[in-house]
Scaffold this motif. Structure first.
Motif, PDB file in Angstrom:
ATOM      1  N   ILE A   2       0.717  -1.327  -0.100  1.00 21.88           N
ATOM      2  CA  ILE A   2       0.007  -0.149   0.130  1.00 21.88           C
ATOM      3  C   ILE A   2       0.828   1.244   0.044  1.00 21.88           C
ATOM      4  CG2 ILE A   2      -1.648   1.214   1.433  1.00 21.88           C
ATOM      5  CD1 ILE A   2      -2.745  -1.186   2.316  1.00 21.88           C
ATOM      6  N   ASP A   3       0.657   2.183  -0.932  1.00 24.87           N
ATOM      7  CA  ASP A   3       1.663   3.585  -1.213  1.00 24.87           C
ATOM      8  C   ASP A   3       0.894   4.266  -0.175  1.00 24.87           C
ATOM      9  OD1 ASP A   3       3.517   2.832  -2.623  1.00 24.87           O
ATOM     10  OD2 ASP A   3       2.209   2.861  -4.533  1.00 24.87           O
ATOM     11  N   VAL A   4       1.873   5.224   0.415  1.00 24.59           N
ATOM     12  CA  VAL A   4       1.324   6.556   1.298  1.00 24.59           C
ATOM     13  C   VAL A   4       1.995   7.725   0.881  1.00 24.59           C
ATOM     14  CG1 VAL A   4       1.405   7.292   3.742  1.00 24.59           C
ATOM     15  CG2 VAL A   4       1.170   4.683   3.273  1.00 24.59           C
ATOM     16  N   VAL A   5       1.317   8.569   0.666  1.00 26.70           N
ATOM     17  CA  VAL A   5       1.758   9.853  -0.146  1.00 26.70           C
ATOM     18  C   VAL A   5       1.996  10.713   0.972  1.00 26.70           C
ATOM     19  CG1 VAL A   5       1.141  11.787  -1.594  1.00 26.70           C
ATOM     20  CG2 VAL A   5       0.863   9.293  -2.366  1.00 26.70           C
ATOM     21  N   LEU A   6       2.949  11.444   1.334  1.00 25.26           N
ATOM     22  CA  LEU A   6       3.223  12.440   2.367  1.00 25.26           C
ATOM     23  C   LEU A   6       3.724  13.596   1.628  1.00 25.26           C
ATOM     24  CD1 LEU A   6       5.080   9.197   3.472  1.00 25.26           C
ATOM     25  CD2 LEU A   6       4.076  10.518   5.478  1.00 25.26           C
ATOM     26  N   PRO A   7       2.965  14.505   1.552  1.00 24.98           N
ATOM     27  CA  PRO A   7       3.281  15.815   0.952  1.00 24.98           C
ATOM     28  C   PRO A   7       4.316  16.503   1.922  1.00 24.98           C
ATOM     29  CG  PRO A   7       0.817  15.728   0.764  1.00 24.98           C
ATOM     30  CD  PRO A   7       1.241  14.563   1.768  1.00 24.98           C
ATOM     31  N   CYS A   8       5.168  17.218   1.556  1.00 25.65           N
ATOM     32  CA  CYS A   8       6.588  17.331   2.316  1.00 25.65           C
ATOM     33  C   CYS A   8       6.906  18.856   2.063  1.00 25.65           C
ATOM     34  CB  CYS A   8       7.315  16.621   2.463  1.00 25.65           C
ATOM     35  SG  CYS A   8       8.881  17.091   3.466  1.00 25.65           S
ATOM     36  N   LEU A   9       6.875  19.861   3.125  1.00 23.41           N
ATOM     37  CA  LEU A   9       7.651  21.033   2.648  1.00 23.41           C
ATOM     38  C   LEU A   9       8.461  21.323   4.103  1.00 23.41           C
ATOM     39  CD1 LEU A   9       8.112  23.712   1.115  1.00 23.41           C
ATOM     40  CD2 LEU A   9       6.103  24.572   2.066  1.00 23.41           C
ATOM     41  N   ASN A  10       9.599  21.177   4.096  1.00 28.72           N
ATOM     42  CA  ASN A  10      10.647  21.451   5.444  1.00 28.72           C
ATOM     43  C   ASN A  10       9.975  20.733   6.420  1.00 28.72           C
ATOM     44  OD1 ASN A  10      12.190  23.310   3.827  1.00 28.72           O
ATOM     45  ND2 ASN A  10      10.533  25.188   4.155  1.00 28.72           N
ATOM     46  N   GLU A  11      10.120  19.350   6.437  1.00 30.76           N
ATOM     47  CA  GLU A  11       9.660  18.531   7.559  1.00 30.76           C
ATOM     48  C   GLU A  11      10.928  17.617   7.795  1.00 30.76           C
ATOM     49  OE1 GLU A  11       7.092  19.133   9.048  1.00 30.76           O
ATOM     50  OE2 GLU A  11       5.515  19.870   7.959  1.00 30.76           O
ATOM     51  N   ASP A  32       8.421  15.820  -2.037  1.00 28.02           N
ATOM     52  CA  ASP A  32       9.234  17.055  -1.583  1.00 28.02           C
ATOM     53  C   ASP A  32       8.710  18.267  -2.463  1.00 28.02           C
ATOM     54  OD1 ASP A  32      11.500  18.342   0.180  1.00 28.02           O
ATOM     55  OD2 ASP A  32      11.805  19.240  -1.967  1.00 28.02           O
ATOM     56  N   ASN A  33       8.058  19.421  -1.866  1.00 26.21           N
ATOM     57  CA  ASN A  33       7.576  20.718  -2.614  1.00 26.21           C
ATOM     58  C   ASN A  33       8.145  21.864  -2.451  1.00 26.21           C
ATOM     59  OD1 ASN A  33       4.130  22.096  -2.386  1.00 26.21           O
ATOM     60  ND2 ASN A  33       5.112  21.244  -4.228  1.00 26.21           N
ATOM     61  N   GLY A  34       9.592  21.794  -2.467  1.00 26.53           N
ATOM     62  CA  GLY A  34      10.670  22.824  -2.619  1.00 26.53           C
ATOM     63  C   GLY A  34      11.042  23.100  -1.003  1.00 26.53           C
ATOM     64  N   SER A  35      11.415  21.897  -0.591  1.00 24.79           N
ATOM     65  CA  SER A  35      11.838  22.193   0.784  1.00 24.79           C
ATOM     66  C   SER A  35      13.210  22.587   0.939  1.00 24.79           C
ATOM     67  CB  SER A  35      11.957  20.518   1.595  1.00 24.79           C
ATOM     68  OG  SER A  35      10.803  20.398   1.970  1.00 24.79           O
ATOM     69  N   THR A  36      13.729  23.610   1.926  1.00 29.82           N
ATOM     70  CA  THR A  36      15.021  23.847   1.850  1.00 29.82           C
ATOM     71  C   THR A  36      15.831  23.510   2.965  1.00 29.82           C
ATOM     72  OG1 THR A  36      14.237  25.940   3.057  1.00 29.82           O
ATOM     73  CG2 THR A  36      14.234  26.037   0.745  1.00 29.82           C
ATOM     74  N   ASP A  37      15.359  22.479   3.626  1.00 32.10           N
ATOM     75  CA  ASP A  37      15.897  22.076   4.980  1.00 32.10           C
ATOM     76  C   ASP A  37      16.490  20.600   4.833  1.00 32.10           C
ATOM     77  OD1 ASP A  37      13.729  20.739   4.743  1.00 32.10           O
ATOM     78  OD2 ASP A  37      13.196  20.985   7.055  1.00 32.10           O
ATOM     79  N   GLY A  38      16.492  20.000   3.533  1.00 34.70           N
ATOM     80  CA  GLY A  38      17.131  18.866   3.184  1.00 34.70           C
ATOM     81  C   GLY A  38      16.081  17.728   3.690  1.00 34.70           C
ATOM     82  N   SER A  39      14.646  18.011   3.305  1.00 40.11           N
ATOM     83  CA  SER A  39      13.680  16.936   3.839  1.00 40.11           C
ATOM     84  C   SER A  39      13.996  15.709   2.925  1.00 40.11           C
ATOM     85  CB  SER A  39      12.460  17.528   3.692  1.00 40.11           C
ATOM     86  OG  SER A  39      12.060  18.501   4.613  1.00 40.11           O
ATOM     87  N   ASP A  40      14.272  16.326   1.461  1.00 34.93           N
ATOM     88  CA  ASP A  40      14.332  14.986   0.535  1.00 34.93           C
ATOM     89  C   ASP A  40      15.581  14.143   0.998  1.00 34.93           C
ATOM     90  OD1 ASP A  40      16.370  17.027   0.291  1.00 34.93           O
ATOM     91  OD2 ASP A  40      16.298  16.676  -2.151  1.00 34.93           O
ATOM     92  N   ARG A  41      16.480  14.875   1.218  1.00 36.56           N
ATOM     93  CA  ARG A  41      17.680  13.799   1.773  1.00 36.56           C
ATOM     94  C   ARG A  41      17.437  12.965   2.941  1.00 36.56           C
ATOM     95  NH1 ARG A  41      20.359  18.360   0.507  1.00 36.56           N
ATOM     96  NH2 ARG A  41      20.636  19.021   3.029  1.00 36.56           N
ATOM     97  N   VAL A  42      16.675  13.328   3.878  1.00 37.40           N
ATOM     98  CA  VAL A  42      16.201  12.690   5.023  1.00 37.40           C
ATOM     99  C   VAL A  42      15.104  11.629   4.786  1.00 37.40           C
ATOM    100  CG1 VAL A  42      14.978  12.742   7.313  1.00 37.40           C
ATOM    101  CG2 VAL A  42      16.627  14.631   6.545  1.00 37.40           C
TER     102      VAL A  42
END
Length: 235
Positions: A2-11, A32-42
């Motif tokens: 089951i896929d779980v979509v998590l919209p993310c902006l600086n989380e 990742d919706n344009g995060s600047t805190d490295g959310s994508d890497r985390v």
């Protein structure tokens, strides 16, 4: 799966807790919706599929995750067709995802919303809770949807949701999902889930600007679906 979509902006602060608590059989898709805190890497470091959506907007992130799930979907067989959505800010415990997903897997419901129940004082600000209650009442009276909360943790079938052709790409996306589902004759139900104090400051009800933007988006969706112009703050 089951896929779980998590919209993310600086989380980045919240994502480790969220992703470490993802149940077996549930695959997190962090958009990742344009995060600047490295959310994508985390997110990537904690095993999530990371999708980047440059177009800002909560609905844009949700829809990008929906499409990504479709591109990488397993052969359709029960649970593989189910998709969930939830916030990435640690206000919702992923371990409760089966509560919203299982009625869809079992064919008992077409769209399940997690009705938020505050786990402790301050988890859900009073003005947000009251605003959400008014919005839910409008859905019950205007659209005949028996819900008490426009819950951000939810589950439905992926291809059916794509078929609803949701158009909003801002904060009206969750509301449009419920309205279109009701209009299509879906069985919309809800189950209780615990609501926790989020990590960091809310981007919607935590700021005046965010609240006004969400109100405008909700009004636009309600007007488009013939539910009138008056609404209040979504949670």
């Amino acid at each position: 799966m089951i896929d779980v979509v998590l919209p993310c902006l600086n989380e980045a602060e919240a994502l480790p807790w969220v992703l470490e608590r993802m149940p077996d059989g549930y695959r997190p898709i962090v958009v990742d919706n344009g995060s600047t805190d490295g959310s994508d890497r985390v997110a990537a470091a904690h095993g999530a599929l990371v999708v980047r959506e440059p177009r800002r907007g909560f609905g844009a992130a949700c829809h990008a995750g929906l499409l990504a799930a479709g591109r990488s979907a397993e052969p359709v067989d029960g649970a593989a067709e189910v998709i969930c959505f939830m916030d990435a800010d640690a206000s919702l415990d992923p371990r409760q995802l089966p509560l919203v997903a299982e009625p869809v897997v079992a064919g008992e419901s077409d769209l399940v919303l997690g009705r938020r129940v505050a786990a402790e004082r301050g988890a859900w600000p009073l003005h947000a809770r009251l605003g959400n209650a008014v919005l839910a009442r409008r859905l019950r009276r205007g659209a005949g949807v028996a819900v008490r909360d426009l819950g951000p943790m939810r589950a439905c079938r992926r291809t059916a949701l794509v078929g609803l052709e949701l158009a909003d790409r801002r904060f009206g996306y969750p509301l449009e999902m419920v309205l279109r589902a009701a209009a299509a004759g879906w069985r919309v139900t809800e189950v209780d889930v615990r609501y926790l104090p989020r990590a960091g400051r809310s981007k919607v009800t935590g700021t005046v600007r965010g609240t006004l933007r969400a109100v405008a988006d909700m009004r636009a969706v309600l007007a488009e679906h013939g539910q009138g112009q008056r609404t209040t703050i979504p949670a």
